[in-house]
Design an enzyme around this catalytic site. Structure first.
Site, short mmCIF file in Angstrom:
data_model
loop_
_atom_site.label_atom_id
_atom_site.label_comp_id
_atom_site.label_asym_id
_atom_site.label_seq_id
_atom_site.Cartn_x
_atom_site.Cartn_y
_atom_site.Cartn_z
N CYS A 168 4.42 48.96 36.57
CA CYS A 168 3.18 48.21 36.49
C CYS A 168 2.98 47.81 35.05
O CYS A 168 3.61 48.37 34.15
CB CYS A 168 1.98 49.05 36.90
N GLY B 66 4.97 43.56 37.28
CA GLY B 66 4.46 43.76 38.63
C GLY B 66 3.85 42.49 39.16
O GLY B 66 3.07 41.84 38.46
N ASN C 282 0.18 53.15 34.97
CA ASN C 282 1.57 52.76 35.12
C ASN C 282 2.41 54.02 35.14
O ASN C 282 2.31 54.83 34.22
CB ASN C 282 2.00 51.85 33.95
N GLY C 283 3.23 54.16 36.16
CA GLY C 283 4.11 55.32 36.25
C GLY C 283 4.08 55.91 37.63
O GLY C 283 3.60 55.28 38.58
N TYR D 242 16.51 46.72 31.49
CA TYR D 242 16.08 45.61 32.35
C TYR D 242 14.60 45.28 32.25
O TYR D 242 14.22 44.12 32.23
CB TYR D 242 16.40 45.95 33.82
P1 5GP Z 1 22.03 43.73 42.74
O1 5GP Z 1 23.43 43.18 42.68
O2 5GP Z 1 21.97 45.17 42.41
O3 5GP Z 1 21.39 43.40 44.06
O4 5GP Z 1 21.18 42.94 41.68
C1 5GP Z 1 21.44 43.05 40.30
C2 5GP Z 1 20.43 42.20 39.59
O5 5GP Z 1 19.13 42.72 39.85
C3 5GP Z 1 20.59 42.18 38.08
O6 5GP Z 1 20.60 40.82 37.70
C4 5GP Z 1 19.35 42.86 37.54
O7 5GP Z 1 18.85 42.14 36.42
C5 5GP Z 1 18.38 42.76 38.66
N1 5GP Z 1 17.46 43.92 38.77
C6 5GP Z 1 17.61 45.17 38.32
N2 5GP Z 1 16.53 45.91 38.62
C7 5GP Z 1 15.67 45.12 39.27
C8 5GP Z 1 14.34 45.31 39.79
O8 5GP Z 1 13.75 46.39 39.72
N3 5GP Z 1 13.76 44.21 40.38
C9 5GP Z 1 14.40 43.00 40.45
N4 5GP Z 1 13.76 41.98 41.05
N5 5GP Z 1 15.63 42.80 39.96
C10 5GP Z 1 16.26 43.83 39.37
MG MG Z 2 18.95 39.97 36.47
#
Ligand code: 5GP
Ligand code: MG
Length: 456
Positions: free
Chosen positions: A2, A29, A103-104, A243
């Site tokens: 969040c 979020g 958040n957490g 990320y």
């Molecule tokens: P995957 O191949 O695991 O489905 O997707 C990898 C991609 O998901 C990477 O580009 C990464 O930046 C992104 N990603 C990593 N963690 C999250 C998250 O918590 N939410 C979203 N929407 N994307 C994520």
């Molecule tokens: Mg990505």
């Protein structure tokens, strides 16, 4: 995950500042958002499902009058995706009303829930409400009560809270989720999950709120209280650097951009490959891709353009569109890819559903070879502290070898950054970070917590 913010701005509309601070935190979020504002007497709040820009308009913001405000933008981990779980939460107590945003993710919610009075009615299904009720039910000043929460609650919690006349901010003793403090030039303070939100509202970065620290801002100014954190090891979430956080933020005084750039450089040293060009999957991997290109000496190109307005859509694509998946989000720049041996840098592979589509998209666009390079080690373990990766089943690296993953993604080669390389890139030591999703050791998950067994 969040995003949270708190504003104390004498003589100004704090809700408007909170809105723009939250706008800079929207990446943390997209499920619901809310703002509560206090004018020294009444606390008013507004929250709804959806994106900030769709929730608030001039009329709604004008109703949120007062020089104190807190805001929250939600990405659910504990508790379902319904509006009663949206925050800020509003509570009534013998000290007066207060609003609360978290958040957490707590790891001893059940235990805490049992310690509440049997008559306590919980409206929401979230751990956040349990924490707010602990404050309602404990004794003493607001400061005493927050201090007692800091001794009882385990897990990850960065919190902002406003009473009718004061703003409080505090952070769990491990410092898992970020929270920083800024000063407004015209007087007053802003607290935010990430420093990128400070610049947006014209606040100057002052410092991180320390783990186990309580900050109180009121008519008398700012006071800081450091609670005893000796029992806790510092454990800022590594996934924030990998990320989650925006690259224009700094966490623990380390620029997220520069950390990712360093990850890319290291990755190039650890996993070089003969190729023509380097690209990144936008947006979170761009700094890593530029770092990889710099270290390898290869040109950095844009191979995919991301739709800037992609967010959460409530219109479901029809079946034919769904099968085109990533096309909704990315289009390839064919002219940059055709006939090339391409190194593709991404920040992480979590579930492994998006990555194969990206590789296929690049091949369709004419890439001759696709070499995947990931600026994190394999994500092998779930997160109990606020990131939405909850079970071993859904994590591809928990169940497959690197070679298996390479095959499933369809890449010609696959290289992950080493754990040591990652830690060095953020300029920290192992004992200062939460590496739970990478190594399966968590700073503050009690033995009673249900920990799913890792597959053999
Ligand atoms: P995957 O191949 O695991 O489905 O997707 C990898 C991609 O998901 C990477 O580009 C990464 O930046 C992104 N990603 C990593 N963690 C999250 C998250 O918590 N939410 C979203 N929407 N994307 C994520
Ligand atoms: Mg990505």
């Amino acid at each position: 995950m969040c995003g949270i913010t708190g504003v104390f701005a004498p003589g100004r509309d704090a809700a408007r500042l909170a809105f723009f601070a939250l706008y800079a935190l929207q990446h943390r979020g997209q499920e619901s958002a809310g703002i509560a504002a206090a004018d020294g007497g009444t606390i008013r709040s507004h929250k709804e499902m959806g994106l900030l820009g769709a929730i608030f308009d001039e009329d709604i913001l004008s109703d949120l009058s007062g020089h104190i405000a807190i805001g929250h933008t939600r990405y659910s981990t504990t508790g379902s995706s319904i509006v009663v779980n949206a925050q800020p939460l509003l509570e009534r107590s013998d000290l007066g009303d207060f609003a609360f945003a978290h958040n957490g993710n707590l790891t001893n919610t059940d235990e805490l829930r049992e310690s509440l009075a049997p008559t306590t009615v919980l409206q929401a299904t979230s751990d956040s409400e349990v924490m707010a009720k602990l404050i309602v039910e404990s004794k003493g000043t607001m400061l005493d009560r927050i201090e007692s929460v800091l001794t009882l609650a385990r897990g990850a919690y960065s919190v902002v809270l406003c009473t009718q006349s004061e703003l409080y901010a505090f952070r769990d003793p491990w410092g898992v989720r970020p929270l920083c403090l800024g000063r407004l030039a015209e007087g007053g303070y802003v607290v935010a999950s990430e420093s990128c939100a400070l610049g947006t509202v014209g606040a100057q970065y002052v410092r991180e709120i320390e783990r186990g620290e309580i900050v109180r801002i009121g008519p008398h100014g700012l006071d800081c209280y450091q609670t005893d954190v000796e029992r806790a090891q510092p454990a800022l979430c590594m996934f924030e650097y990998i990320y989650f956080a925006r690259p224009d933020s700094k966490l623990n005084d380390r620029s997220v951009y520069m950390a990712r750039y360093a990850m890319g450089r290291r990755l190039a040293k650890e996993h070089p490959v003969e190729a023509d060009v380097v690209m990144a999957v936008p947006d979170s991997a761009v700094a890593g891709g530029i770092g990889y290109a710099a270290e390898s000496g290869l040109p950095y190109i844009e191979g995919l353009i991301k739709n800037r307005y992609i967010g959460r859509t409530f219109i479901s694509p029809d079946q034919r569109m769904r099968s085109r998946g990533v096309h909704l989000k990315f289009n390839p720049v064919v002219e940059n890819l055709r006939g090339q041996r391409v190194i593709v840098v991404d920040d992480s592979i979590v579930r492994g559903t998006t990555t194969p589509r990206i590789v296929a998209l690049l091949r369709e666009a004419g890439a001759r070879e696709v070499h995947l390079r990931i600026t994190s080690p394999p994500i092998k373990h779930p997160c109990y502290l606020g990131v939405d990766m909850a079970t071993y089943d859904e994590l591809i690296a928990a169940n497959h070898s690197v070679e298996d993953i390479r095959r499933k993604t369809g890449a010609d080669s696959l290289g992950y950054l080493s754990l040591d390389g990652l830690i060095a890139s953020v300029g920290r030591t192992r004992g200062e970070m939460c590496l739970g999703c990478l190594i399966g050791e968590y700073p503050n998950v009690p033995a009673t917590h249900e920990v799913h067994a890792a597959p053999a």
